[in-house]
Design an enzyme around this catalytic site. Structure first.
Site, PDB file in Angstrom:
ATOM      1  N   LEU A  60       3.025   2.457   2.592  1.00 57.30           N
ATOM      2  CA  LEU A  60       3.596   1.360   1.800  1.00 57.30           C
ATOM      3  C   LEU A  60       3.164   1.446   0.342  1.00 57.30           C
ATOM      4  O   LEU A  60       3.721   0.781  -0.506  1.00 57.30           O
ATOM      5  CB  LEU A  60       3.147   0.016   2.386  1.00 57.30           C
ATOM      6  CG  LEU A  60       3.463  -0.181   3.864  1.00 57.30           C
ATOM      7  CD1 LEU A  60       2.861  -1.483   4.370  1.00 57.30           C
ATOM      8  CD2 LEU A  60       4.968  -0.183   4.091  1.00 57.30           C
ATOM      9  N   LYS A  61       2.151   2.242   0.083  1.00 55.61           N
ATOM     10  CA  LYS A  61       1.569   2.314  -1.268  1.00 55.61           C
ATOM     11  C   LYS A  61       1.407   0.924  -1.846  1.00 55.61           C
ATOM     12  O   LYS A  61       1.902   0.592  -2.920  1.00 55.61           O
ATOM     13  CB  LYS A  61       2.389   3.205  -2.180  1.00 55.61           C
ATOM     14  CG  LYS A  61       2.352   4.652  -1.746  1.00 55.61           C
ATOM     15  CD  LYS A  61       2.905   5.580  -2.802  1.00 55.61           C
ATOM     16  CE  LYS A  61       3.063   6.975  -2.247  1.00 55.61           C
ATOM     17  NZ  LYS A  61       4.133   7.063  -1.231  1.00 55.61           N
ATOM     18  N   GLY A 165       3.680  16.753  -0.418  1.00 59.48           N
ATOM     19  CA  GLY A 165       4.176  17.624  -1.489  1.00 59.48           C
ATOM     20  C   GLY A 165       4.454  19.027  -0.997  1.00 59.48           C
ATOM     21  O   GLY A 165       4.748  19.926  -1.782  1.00 59.48           O
ATOM     22  N   ALA A 168       9.696  20.647   0.091  1.00 57.41           N
ATOM     23  CA  ALA A 168      10.686  20.183  -0.886  1.00 57.41           C
ATOM     24  C   ALA A 168      10.099  20.013  -2.293  1.00 57.41           C
ATOM     25  O   ALA A 168      10.776  20.264  -3.282  1.00 57.41           O
ATOM     26  CB  ALA A 168      11.312  18.877  -0.404  1.00 57.41           C
TER      27      ALA A 168
HETATM   28  P1  XMP Z   1       8.805  15.255   1.294  1.00 59.24           P
HETATM   29  O1  XMP Z   1      10.224  15.054   1.715  1.00 59.24           O
HETATM   30  O2  XMP Z   1       8.662  15.502  -0.189  1.00 59.24           O
HETATM   31  O3  XMP Z   1       8.130  13.844   1.619  1.00 59.24           O
HETATM   32  O4  XMP Z   1       8.075  16.271   2.117  1.00 59.24           O
HETATM   33  C1  XMP Z   1       6.824  13.511   1.214  1.00 59.24           C
HETATM   34  C2  XMP Z   1       6.487  12.144   1.694  1.00 59.24           C
HETATM   35  O5  XMP Z   1       5.200  11.814   1.219  1.00 59.24           O
HETATM   36  C3  XMP Z   1       5.288  10.777   0.246  1.00 59.24           C
HETATM   37  N1  XMP Z   1       4.562  11.251  -0.900  1.00 59.24           N
HETATM   38  C4  XMP Z   1       3.455  10.740  -1.375  1.00 59.24           C
HETATM   39  N2  XMP Z   1       2.734   9.735  -0.950  1.00 59.24           N
HETATM   40  N3  XMP Z   1       1.208  10.125  -2.698  1.00 59.24           N
HETATM   41  C5  XMP Z   1       1.605   9.416  -1.633  1.00 59.24           C
HETATM   42  O6  XMP Z   1       0.921   8.460  -1.254  1.00 59.24           O
HETATM   43  C6  XMP Z   1       1.878  11.168  -3.153  1.00 59.24           C
HETATM   44  O7  XMP Z   1       1.495  11.824  -4.100  1.00 59.24           O
HETATM   45  C7  XMP Z   1       3.070  11.478  -2.463  1.00 59.24           C
HETATM   46  N4  XMP Z   1       3.950  12.453  -2.647  1.00 59.24           N
HETATM   47  C8  XMP Z   1       4.866  12.288  -1.662  1.00 59.24           C
HETATM   48  C9  XMP Z   1       6.744  10.580  -0.080  1.00 59.24           C
HETATM   49  O8  XMP Z   1       7.012   9.226  -0.377  1.00 59.24           O
HETATM   50  C10 XMP Z   1       7.381  11.023   1.208  1.00 59.24           C
HETATM   51  O9  XMP Z   1       7.357   9.984   2.168  1.00 59.24           O
END
Ligand code: XMP
Length: 211
Positions: A60-61, A165, A168
């Site tokens: 949910l950040k 990260g 994609a």
């Molecule tokens: P993808 O499709 O890019 O999805 O593999 C990545 C998932 O992780 C979340 N996300 C983050 N969450 N800090 C976070 O708390 C980050 O730096 C971060 N980068 C990606 C993104 O919302 C998705 O659900």
């Protein structure tokens, strides 16, 4: 045990359950974010838990005042979430409000290019706060393995490092693990692939080889 977390960023309930079920054998946990909660309702957390038997991470950040963080976290843990991801920059009172209700993961740096603007300069202070609060883990960027290595080196050893990260956004699962990550989060590379089960299996193997 797997080190792979599925980021299930689809809207639709049936699709989410189908992808989670067919990849579950290769996962440590399933992560849900706002797209799925908005698309399918909070009950999707309970359903995913039933279908997969895996821990559910609610990404949910959270970034609000303590009372609002608490009101949200209570409902989300109540629905069956095992972990909640919260921002740390709102300060320790806001983070503690979540930690008092359940296992918490704090964002100390983000994986996208814009993270360099405001989040990266704050990482030092976020690490210090994390070491004091001792949550389950932190989020660090798989797109920058050198930052994973740095964050890992500064954190108390029992605090897990979880890295989105991969795929994609350009990060490599094996590289993230070698840099010190405990778990990698992968979304689009799995759920948009022709064969999500096979993609999950390959990633599972990739992080296993290096662990
Ligand atoms: P993808 O499709 O890019 O999805 O593999 C990545 C998932 O992780 C979340 N996300 C983050 N969450 N800090 C976070 O708390 C980050 O730096 C971060 N980068 C990606 C993104 O919302 C998705 O659900």
């Amino acid at each position: 045990m797997s080190r792979l977390i599925l980021a299930l960023d689809v809207y639709e309930r049936n699709r989410a359950l189908e992808i989670a079920e067919c990849t579950a054998d290769y996962l440590w946990a399933v992560k849900v974010n706002w797209p799925l909660i908005i698309g399918s309702g909070l009950k999707i957390i309970t359903e995913l838990k039933q279908v997969t038997g895996l821990p559910i991470i609610a990404d949910l950040k959270l970034a609000d005042i303590p009372n609002t963080n608490r009101l949200i976290a209570r409902k989300v843990f109540g629905a069956g979430a095992d972990y909640i991801i919260t921002h740390g920059f709102t300060g320790r009172d806001s983070v503690k409000a979540v930690m008092e209700l359940g296992e918490t993961i704090i964002v100390v740096e983000m994986s996208h290019p814009g993270a360099k603007e405001f989040i990266q300069p704050a990482t030092e202070g976020l690490i210090k706060m994390t070491n004091e609060l001792e949550p389950f883990g932190v989020i660090a960027p798989a797109t920058r393995p050198e930052r994973i290595r740095y964050i890992r080196s500064k954190l108390k050893p029992e605090i897990r490092v979880i890295t989105p990260g991969v795929g994609a956004q350009g990060g490599k699962a094996g590289e993230a693990i070698r840099a010190g990550a405990d778990y990698v989060i992968v979304g689009r590379s799995i759920y948009e692939s022709e064969n999500p089960r096979e993609t999950a299996r390959r990633l599972f193997e990739e992080v296993r080889v290096w662990s």
